[in-house]
Each structure stands twice: as C-alpha cells, then as structure tokens.
Design a protein around this motif. Structure first.
Motif, PDB file in Angstrom:
ATOM      1  N   THR A 115       0.843  -1.196   0.000  1.00 27.37           N
ATOM      2  CA  THR A 115       0.000   0.000   0.000  1.00 27.37           C
ATOM      3  C   THR A 115       0.877   1.244   0.000  1.00 27.37           C
ATOM      4  O   THR A 115       2.002   1.237   0.505  1.00 27.37           O
ATOM      5  CB  THR A 115      -0.966   0.017   1.195  1.00 27.37           C
ATOM      6  OG1 THR A 115      -0.233  -0.205   2.423  1.00 27.37           O
ATOM      7  CG2 THR A 115      -2.023  -1.070   1.063  1.00 27.37           C
ATOM      8  N   SER A 172      -2.085   1.444   6.433  1.00 28.86           N
ATOM      9  CA  SER A 172      -0.716   1.233   6.924  1.00 28.86           C
ATOM     10  C   SER A 172      -0.756   1.074   8.428  1.00 28.86           C
ATOM     11  O   SER A 172      -1.011   2.034   9.167  1.00 28.86           O
ATOM     12  CB  SER A 172       0.185   2.416   6.540  1.00 28.86           C
ATOM     13  OG  SER A 172       1.508   2.198   7.003  1.00 28.86           O
ATOM     14  N   GLY A 197       1.673  -4.743   8.819  1.00 30.84           N
ATOM     15  CA  GLY A 197       2.370  -4.197   7.672  1.00 30.84           C
ATOM     16  C   GLY A 197       3.758  -3.698   8.064  1.00 30.84           C
ATOM     17  O   GLY A 197       3.968  -3.229   9.185  1.00 30.84           O
ATOM     18  N   LEU A 198       4.705  -3.818   7.146  1.00 25.00           N
ATOM     19  CA  LEU A 198       6.081  -3.390   7.387  1.00 25.00           C
ATOM     20  C   LEU A 198       6.397  -2.186   6.496  1.00 25.00           C
ATOM     21  O   LEU A 198       6.045  -2.177   5.307  1.00 25.00           O
ATOM     22  CB  LEU A 198       7.062  -4.520   7.076  1.00 25.00           C
ATOM     23  CG  LEU A 198       6.856  -5.830   7.831  1.00 25.00           C
ATOM     24  CD1 LEU A 198       7.865  -6.871   7.361  1.00 25.00           C
ATOM     25  CD2 LEU A 198       6.971  -5.614   9.342  1.00 25.00           C
ATOM     26  N   VAL A 199       7.055  -1.192   7.049  1.00 29.89           N
ATOM     27  CA  VAL A 199       7.385   0.010   6.294  1.00 29.89           C
ATOM     28  C   VAL A 199       8.710  -0.181   5.564  1.00 29.89           C
ATOM     29  O   VAL A 199       9.736  -0.473   6.183  1.00 29.89           O
ATOM     30  CB  VAL A 199       7.464   1.244   7.213  1.00 29.89           C
ATOM     31  CG1 VAL A 199       7.880   2.481   6.408  1.00 29.89           C
ATOM     32  CG2 VAL A 199       6.121   1.487   7.897  1.00 29.89           C
ATOM     33  N   GLU A 243      11.177   1.947   3.547  1.00 28.93           N
ATOM     34  CA  GLU A 243      11.426   3.378   3.324  1.00 28.93           C
ATOM     35  C   GLU A 243      11.819   3.687   1.880  1.00 28.93           C
ATOM     36  O   GLU A 243      11.415   4.708   1.327  1.00 28.93           O
ATOM     37  CB  GLU A 243      12.532   3.872   4.269  1.00 28.93           C
ATOM     38  CG  GLU A 243      12.117   3.935   5.728  1.00 28.93           C
ATOM     39  CD  GLU A 243      11.107   5.050   5.993  1.00 28.93           C
ATOM     40  OE1 GLU A 243      10.996   5.968   5.136  1.00 28.93           O
ATOM     41  OE2 GLU A 243      10.447   4.998   7.045  1.00 28.93           O
ATOM     42  N   THR A 268       4.090   0.428   2.420  1.00 26.44           N
ATOM     43  CA  THR A 268       3.824  -0.583   3.445  1.00 26.44           C
ATOM     44  C   THR A 268       3.669  -1.940   2.780  1.00 26.44           C
ATOM     45  O   THR A 268       2.868  -2.106   1.855  1.00 26.44           O
ATOM     46  CB  THR A 268       2.562  -0.245   4.249  1.00 26.44           C
ATOM     47  OG1 THR A 268       2.709   1.044   4.846  1.00 26.44           O
ATOM     48  CG2 THR A 268       2.328  -1.279   5.345  1.00 26.44           C
ATOM     49  N   TRP A 287       2.918  -6.088   3.071  1.00 25.88           N
ATOM     50  CA  TRP A 287       2.068  -6.973   3.882  1.00 25.88           C
ATOM     51  C   TRP A 287       2.410  -8.441   3.616  1.00 25.88           C
ATOM     52  O   TRP A 287       1.637  -9.160   2.975  1.00 25.88           O
ATOM     53  CB  TRP A 287       0.601  -6.706   3.553  1.00 25.88           C
ATOM     54  CG  TRP A 287       0.172  -5.289   3.749  1.00 25.88           C
ATOM     55  CD1 TRP A 287       0.284  -4.263   2.864  1.00 25.88           C
ATOM     56  CD2 TRP A 287      -0.436  -4.738   4.925  1.00 25.88           C
ATOM     57  NE1 TRP A 287      -0.216  -3.098   3.403  1.00 25.88           N
ATOM     58  CE2 TRP A 287      -0.668  -3.356   4.666  1.00 25.88           C
ATOM     59  CE3 TRP A 287      -0.803  -5.275   6.167  1.00 25.88           C
ATOM     60  CZ2 TRP A 287      -1.230  -2.511   5.606  1.00 25.88           C
ATOM     61  CZ3 TRP A 287      -1.380  -4.436   7.106  1.00 25.88           C
ATOM     62  CH2 TRP A 287      -1.593  -3.072   6.820  1.00 25.88           C
ATOM     63  N   ALA A 340       4.571  -0.930  10.752  1.00 23.29           N
ATOM     64  CA  ALA A 340       3.837   0.333  10.655  1.00 23.29           C
ATOM     65  C   ALA A 340       3.194   0.630  12.005  1.00 23.29           C
ATOM     66  O   ALA A 340       2.836  -0.292  12.749  1.00 23.29           O
ATOM     67  CB  ALA A 340       2.786   0.242   9.565  1.00 23.29           C
TER      68      ALA A 340
END
Length: 293
Positions: A60, A66, A70-72, A74, A83, A85, A128
């Motif tokens: 996303t 977010s 979910g993992l950010v 960068e 983000t 998933w 997130a």
C-alpha cells in the motif's frame, strides 16, 4: 494512464508509474502494478513466481492502509515509503500483472523475512504504527484481506471451458451428422465444436449426453490449447492486449478469448518452439476483434 495514478504517487514517479520498467516476466523482489480491464487493482511485491501464477505480497502507498502487521519499506522504486504486507500473501494469476516498477527487495531477503514473521521473530523492517486490532483499523484490514483474497480467484477466462471429444462421441454411437441435427447447427457451426476449437455449452452437452445415454464428462477432452491459454497469461503480452482493447473497445476477457480463437486459425508452424508460439500469439492478439465496427 494518468487517470489511474493513486494520489500517493509523487510527480517525480509519474512516468515510472505510467510506463513501468522493461520487464516481461515476474521476478521475486520486484514491485508490480496489477490490473484488469485497464483498471489498477493494486500494487504487489512478487514473493515467488511459478509458470502459471505468482505469490504476491500486497503493498500500500501513502494515504492507503498502513498499520502492523504491515512493514514500512522506506526506499521504494517510486521514491516514497510503502507498506508491505507479507502476512497477507495470496496467489494471483499472471494475467493480472500489468507492469513492473522495479526492485523493492532483494530476492534473497524474501524467505528470511517470511520465516521471521512466521516464527514471531523481529523482522528486518519496522512495523507500521498502530495495529490491525485497533478499532479504527479493523475495517481497513478486513477490506484489504477481502480484496486480495478475491484476486486469488480472478480468472483470465478460458481455463474451465468444455471441449467436445469427437472420438468419444463416435465411440458412443454418435456422428457429426446426428450431432448437428440434434443441436440444430449447420455443419459450418458444428465443425469448431466437433474438432475442439470452440467450447460446447452446457445445454448442448447435456442434450448430446442424454441422446447417447452416457455421462456428460465422458464426452469431453482436455482443452487442446490449455498451454496456449496459460502462455497468453504471461505479462509480456499484457501491453499488446491493452492496446487491442483500446483499438476494439472490447474488454480484456473478450480480447483474450478472441486471441485464442485467432490462434487456432493461424498457419501451422512446424517449429512449435516457444518463440514460434509467442509470435503466433502476438499475431493472434493483433487480429483479435478484427470484425468489430
């Protein structure tokens, strides 16, 4: 393609979003835009690629859902944080892969990341903020899961068509003449059904099976072009299919179906190599819907 850009895509990435990068197959770690009927259905990281499907991790963009799990990430090819998933993994047909945006993760990082999440270990990327369990996020999480679960069952068309096996009709006591009379079809309309080039619809199959006194399934054969239909789903044909949709105003399923029919009319190529099949498929796509006004 400007109309399908999400608001989270910055101006600096508009050209990348619109055109993608030069990639005609799915590679683990790459970020892809998914589409059907020229409508963007989402963005996904390819976690694994098979001959006829891919395992996808939804992605996303800013402004979309977010929150943990979910993992950010960068640094993305779009120049913005996204983000990822991994715990919302789903299988998708290759026909949904529209264009690649480039590499999001190193392919070698995918399995360790999945294993870390399965084992409850700290992943390599930050979660997130917030959680799917937060009241404000529950509806968004449910919508995310439902949308991507639905894509798992999305079909390009032609996968489950019924093809008559004329040898089995003959073995059951039928003939092309009696079949044409029973179904009320002139010979020129029966022929593509009789040789397996065109599908026999369910009502026709039921009538024929009842007349011959056999089970319906005993009169069917595997689609002789199943491999061609599967190959047509490859993302390297998506751009040509979309161009044909624009030229004919047919929807995507209709263009793919017409291309399959045109393929059966193509001149025989004794080489029968992958390159030869691809050339015939591109020619078939170019002729798809040629009778449209």
């Amino acid at each position: 393609m400007a109309g399908d850009r999400p608001v989270g895509v910055p101006a600096s990435a508009h050209q990348l979003w619109d055109d993608g990068v030069n990639a005609d197959s799915a590679r683990p770690g790459d970020l892809w835009i998914l589409s059907w009927d020229d409508e963007v259905l989402g963005v996904a990281l390819i976690a694994a690629a098979r001959d006829d499907f891919a395992l996808a991790w939804p992605v996303t963009l800013p402004g979309e859902a977010s929150f943990a799990p979910g993992l950010v990430i960068e640094n993305s090819p779009l120049g913005i944080p996204v983000t990822l998933w991994p715990t919302r993994e789903t299988g998708i047909g290759l026909h949904l892969l529209d264009r690649s945006l480039g590499r999001l993760l190193d392919a070698n990082a995918i399995r360790p990341l999945a294993f870390a999440l399965e084992d409850g270990e700290e992943p390599a990327f930050p979660a997130a903020p917030g959680s799917a369990w937060d009241e404000d996020n529950r509806a968004a999480d449910r919508a995310l899961v439902e949308h991507w679960s639905g894509l798992c069952f999305h079909l390009a068309g032609g996968e489950n068509e019924m093809r008559l096996d004329s040898e089995k009709v003959l073995a059951a006591g039928g003939s092309s003449k009696s079949t044409a009379k029973l179904l009320g079809l002139p010979p020129q309309q029966l022929r593509p059904i009789w040789v397996g080039d065109a599908e026999i619809d369910h009502e026709q199959l039921v009538a024929l099976a009842e007349d011959l006194g056999v089970d319906e399934v005993t009169l069917l054969q595997p689609d002789p072009l199943a491999g061609v239909v599967s190959r047509l789903a490859a993302p390297r044909f998506k751009r040509a299919i979309k161009a044909r949709m624009a030229a004919t105003r047919l929807n995507e399923a209709a263009v793919r179906g017409a291309a399959r029919s045109e393929y059966t009319l193509a001149a025989r190529d004794d080489a029968n190599t992958a390159d030869a099949i691809d050339r015939k498929l591109r020619d078939a796509i170019a002729r798809a819907g040629r009778d449209q006004p």
